[in-house]
Design a protein around this motif. Structure first.
Motif, PDB file in Angstrom:
ATOM      1  N   GLU A 291       0.859  -1.186   0.000  1.00 38.32           N
ATOM      2  CA  GLU A 291       0.000   0.000   0.000  1.00 38.32           C
ATOM      3  C   GLU A 291       0.892   1.233   0.000  1.00 38.32           C
ATOM      4  OE1 GLU A 291      -3.217   0.113  -0.233  1.00 38.32           O
ATOM      5  OE2 GLU A 291      -3.704  -2.008   0.021  1.00 38.32           O
ATOM      6  N   GLY A 292       0.730   2.093  -1.003  1.00 38.39           N
ATOM      7  CA  GLY A 292       1.558   3.288  -1.066  1.00 38.39           C
ATOM      8  C   GLY A 292       2.943   3.049  -1.625  1.00 38.39           C
ATOM      9  N   HIS A 344      -3.945   4.041  -8.430  1.00 29.32           N
ATOM     10  CA  HIS A 344      -5.010   3.384  -7.679  1.00 29.32           C
ATOM     11  C   HIS A 344      -5.744   2.319  -8.493  1.00 29.32           C
ATOM     12  CE1 HIS A 344      -4.610   7.016  -5.096  1.00 29.32           C
ATOM     13  NE2 HIS A 344      -4.944   6.168  -4.144  1.00 29.32           N
ATOM     14  N   HIS A 412       3.893   4.108   6.211  1.00 28.00           N
ATOM     15  CA  HIS A 412       2.796   4.005   7.168  1.00 28.00           C
ATOM     16  C   HIS A 412       1.619   3.228   6.606  1.00 28.00           C
ATOM     17  CE1 HIS A 412       0.348   6.157  10.531  1.00 28.00           C
ATOM     18  NE2 HIS A 412       0.678   4.933  10.856  1.00 28.00           N
ATOM     19  N   ASP A 413       1.312   3.409   5.331  1.00 28.06           N
ATOM     20  CA  ASP A 413       0.204   2.653   4.744  1.00 28.06           C
ATOM     21  C   ASP A 413       0.501   1.159   4.728  1.00 28.06           C
ATOM     22  OD1 ASP A 413      -1.437   4.831   4.342  1.00 28.06           O
ATOM     23  OD2 ASP A 413      -0.779   5.171   2.290  1.00 28.06           O
ATOM     24  N   ASN A 414       1.755   0.800   4.522  1.00 31.28           N
ATOM     25  CA  ASN A 414       2.121  -0.614   4.574  1.00 31.28           C
ATOM     26  C   ASN A 414       2.030  -1.154   5.997  1.00 31.28           C
ATOM     27  OD1 ASN A 414       2.803  -1.586   1.886  1.00 31.28           O
ATOM     28  ND2 ASN A 414       4.445  -0.073   1.905  1.00 31.28           N
ATOM     29  N   ARG A 416      -0.010  -0.042   8.266  1.00 23.28           N
ATOM     30  CA  ARG A 416      -1.451  -0.189   8.488  1.00 23.28           C
ATOM     31  C   ARG A 416      -1.969  -1.485   7.860  1.00 23.28           C
ATOM     32  NH1 ARG A 416      -1.952   6.019   6.783  1.00 23.28           N
ATOM     33  NH2 ARG A 416      -2.378   6.989   8.809  1.00 23.28           N
ATOM     34  N   ALA A 417      -1.486  -1.779   6.647  1.00 20.85           N
ATOM     35  CA  ALA A 417      -1.930  -3.000   5.970  1.00 20.85           C
ATOM     36  C   ALA A 417      -1.512  -4.237   6.758  1.00 20.85           C
ATOM     37  CB  ALA A 417      -1.362  -3.049   4.551  1.00 20.85           C
ATOM     38  N   TYR A 457      -0.367  10.602  15.365  1.00 14.25           N
ATOM     39  CA  TYR A 457      -1.297   9.503  15.097  1.00 14.25           C
ATOM     40  C   TYR A 457      -1.786   8.870  16.409  1.00 14.25           C
ATOM     41  CZ  TYR A 457       0.513   9.797  10.319  1.00 14.25           C
ATOM     42  OH  TYR A 457       0.870  10.231   9.066  1.00 14.25           O
TER      43      TYR A 457
END
Length: 741
Positions: A291-292, A344, A412-414, A416-417, A457
């Motif tokens: 992600e990202g 996307h 951060h997106d990774n 989160r994933a 966060y």
């Protein structure tokens, strides 16, 4: 743009486009200049499906038509799959017919030998094997030039490759006014196509920001925007945005006179995937787990040979290069290293392919456990980001804190994933699989407390802690000797500490106390004394917030003793700083200054830049309370500059407030109000209220400046400060003197 030129003296077969070309002024001018340039014979325009390569190239061809008296010719190659048919197709487009024994290739070479003409070869990607033959034509005709559209370069000598960029988008965080917003090409395209689909469609102040969000979600891809805009017949922009989470299902129904691959985004992406070799397709779908985007290191760790799935059987660099060439992934540089990502819509398609990869076994029958590619790749992804989080934790207190904080921000997106996978897997699985997923969640949550606080966060971090603690059963026994670091008790203790640490910064004292007391109990049972010392220190911070200064001092002294037993130099510095904070709030500025100085010296010795910034800031607060405004201002600016450099938004907030206090005490009320407004906005964004005791200490100073300035002027300046971005507020705080109004 004006309509395409149709000059009788310049033969051509360019189409008359039914709609205007929007937002390509810069690219059009640059490409036209490149095509006209002496010595440039071959220009290849690359980009993913839906980016608008053909439309832009046709307009470029029209713009340069006067430079080619023998004609500008569009050669459509989209229906070809045999490279051997490219030369005959070019010849046929030019009206050449075989004569006797002379081949079409020979006729074509003779035809271009003395001509000044431009060939626009459209959709070359699936016949790229003909690149050598086409490039050889340039040797036969000195006046011939080639403009090629392709999802990958031709890789021949003399080629000039230009990437077609997405349409310009407004900044998502600070949208401009309506009249400016509609000037952005992506937004203008959506509006134009929406009005074509529904003549009653109008742009308003309410729906314009939604349209901008739709265009951003679609990465500025013209085809995707056109397909989305056509949906306004049945969906208003607000409903359209809500449904864009499943973009490929929504982005269908293009004009019937377009080729099939241009009528849906799925077809456009599948067109590119079909051109990949089998191993490249495997890499393409495995990259969708990110992600990202990802670094080269991450791609290798996750995609090359995930446990439980087949090896990639492909050199990773070669595979990534092929995907970049096909415009299925994008490569950019961030933090001094290459990073690979997907648009996307392409990411959604690749993710579908990954999830479907285990539906049929490698032998063609039902899938076996070895065929479970998606679970294996997801586990490898989670393991990589667990390791990254744990590598980053100690670095966030070292000399390279800014580098590591930025790295975690990019990933951060990774992260989160990985946490999302752990929570979903832990809830659905049983036995060892559930325990393994819970461990992933606990380890990430236990490692990221500093990052989540630094970058604001706090709410999100607490939510993740609650989820991962709910997955992991409460341990019933202490670990075996030597297993402390990986024990269930220690992992749970660290996660509880993270939750309590974040809650204490939010001044949610009840939740923070419950988590921290649990962290102390688990840490003691598991022999994890460092977590115990940290949790005791945070319990002292809660007592400080409640104005229970004696209890705070006791807790900080207990933490200090534990840290000294552990020889944890940073922990010692933190405890000293907090003892100094207690003394300052008790009014003992001399004792506070000594504690701050000892903590600062220790932070400097170990290279803890975060600790250095806090030490400088705290000494600035002492100087302010002493009335030493020049010294306080100097220290406040130094702390602010360092906080900004390392990316610690809490330090930035506190420093802005200190500089506001010095401005207020120096009778520069407007500056004080602006800086306080900026700090208040940042606190609201971060979810970190101002400590009550600091707030009380500042009220008298601020009140006098506020009264001198007047309520209306103070309110206006405060509101202006609230509207500043963090970068703007810091530039103002560092760039102007307290005498400026």
């Amino acid at each position: 743009f004006p309509p395409l030129r149709t000059l009788d003296s310049h033969p051509h077969n360019l189409p008359v486009e039914p709609t205007p070309l929007l937002g390509r002024e810069d690219q059009l001018a640059a490409l036209a200049a490149l095509v006209r340039r002496d010595g440039v014979r071959l220009v290849t325009l690359t980009g993913p499906g839906g980016i608008g390569k053909t439309r832009l190239a046709v307009q470029v061809a029209a713009e340069v038509m006067e430079d080619f008296p023998d004609g500008v010719w569009l050669v459509r190659l989209s229906r070809l799959t045999d490279p051997g048919l490219v030369i005959p197709t070019i010849a046929q487009t030019l009206g050449l017919r075989e004569q006797g024994s002379q081949s079409l290739a020979a006729l074509l070479r003779a035809h271009v030998a003395d001509k000044r003409l431009l060939l626009l070869l459209d959709n070359f990607e699936q016949v790229v094997g003909a690149a050598g033959e086409v490039a050889a034509l340039l040797a036969d005709g000195s006046g011939l030039k080639l403009l090629v559209t392709s999802r990958l370069p031709l890789r021949v000598r003399g080629e000039r490759v230009q990437a077609a960029p997405p349409l310009p988008l407004p900044a998502a965080k600070r949208l401009p006014p309506l009249e400016q917003l509609t000037q952005y090409a992506a937004v203008a395209l959506f509006i134009e196509r929406a009005q074509a689909a529904q003549d009653t469609f109008t742009v308003t102040a309410a729906n314009a920001p939604v349209i901008a969000q739709i265009c951003a979600q679609l990465d500025g891809l013209p085809l995707a925007i056109e397909l989305a805009a056509a949906r306004v017949r049945v969906l208003p922009p607000e409903a359209l945005l809500a449904r864009l989470t499943a973009q490929l299902k929504l982005l269908t129904g293009g004009a019937r006179d377009l080729e099939a691959r241009q009528q849906t985004m799925r077809a456009a992406v599948a067109w590119s995937e079909d051109l990949l070799a089998p191993a490249e397709r495997v890499l393409f779908r495995r990259l969708a787990v990110f992600e990202g985007g990802c670094t080269l290191e991450a791609a290798e760790a996750v995609c090359a040979a995930p446990e439980g799935a087949d090896p990639l059987n492909l050199d990773l660099l070669d595979g990534l290069s092929a995907l970049v060439d096909q415009s299925l992934i994008q490569q950019r540089e961030e933090g001094g290293e290459p990073r690979f990502g997907m648009l996307h819509v392409i990411h959604e398609y690749a993710l579908e392919r990954l999830e479907a990869s285990g539906e049929v076994g490698t032998s063609g029958g039902p899938p076996s456990e070895a065929d479970a590619e998606a679970p294996a790749v997801r586990r490898a992804h989670a393991d990589y980001y667990v390791a990254l989080a744990e590598r980053a934790e100690p670095e966030l207190t070292g000399p390279e804190v800014g580098i590591w904080a930025n790295r975690l921000e990019r990933e951060h997106d990774n992260v989160r994933a990985a946490l999302g996978w752990a929570c979903a897997q832990g809830a659905a699985a049983t036995g060892a699989a559930a325990s393994g997923a819970a461990e992933v969640g606990l380890r990430v949550a236990g490692a990221l407390y500093r990052f989540w606080m630094m970058r604001g966060y706090l709410r999100e971090g607490r939510a993740w802690v609650e989820q991962v603690l709910a997955l992991a059963p409460m341990p019933t026994s202490a670990p075996r000797s030597g297993a402390v670091a990986e024990s269930a008790l220690a992992l749970r203790a660290r996660a509880c500490y993270t939750g309590g640490y974040l809650a204490s910064w939010q001044q949610d004292d009840a939740a923070a106390t419950a988590w921290l007391e649990q962290a102390v109990a688990l840490g003691r049972a598991g022999g994890d004394r460092r977590t115990v010392a940290r949790a005791v220190n945070s319990l002292g911070a809660i007592a400080l917030n409640k104005s229970d200064l004696e209890r705070a001092a006791t807790r900080f002294a207990e933490s200090l003793a534990l840290m000294r037993e552990l020889d944890d130099q940073r922990g010692i510095a933190i405890a000293l700083n907090n003892l100094g904070e207690t003394a300052r709030l008790q009014g003992d500025l001399e004792r506070a200054a000594r504690a701050y100085q000892d903590a600062l010296a220790l932070s400097r010795a170990i290279g803890d830049r975060n600790g250095i910034a806090f030490g400088i800031l705290n000494l600035g607060l002492v100087a302010w309370q002493r009335g030493e405004l020049a010294q306080a201002k100097t220290l406040g600016r130094e702390a602010l500059a360092l906080g900004w450099e390392i990316g610690d938004q809490q330090i930035c907030t506190d420093s802005l407030e200190l500089l506001a206090y010095t401005a207020a005490a120096g009778a520069t009320g407007q500056r004080a109000a602006r800086l306080l407004g900026a700090a208040a906005a940042l606190r609201e964004t971060l979810g970190i209220p101002q400590p009550p005791l600091d707030q009380a200490n500042a009220e008298q100073t601020v009140a006098s400046a506020r009264a001198a300035l007047g309520e209306a002027a103070w309110a206006a300046a405060f509101a202006a400060g609230q509207s500043l971005t963090l970068e703007e507020a810091i530039a103002e705080a560092l760039g102007a003197s307290d005498g400026a109004e």
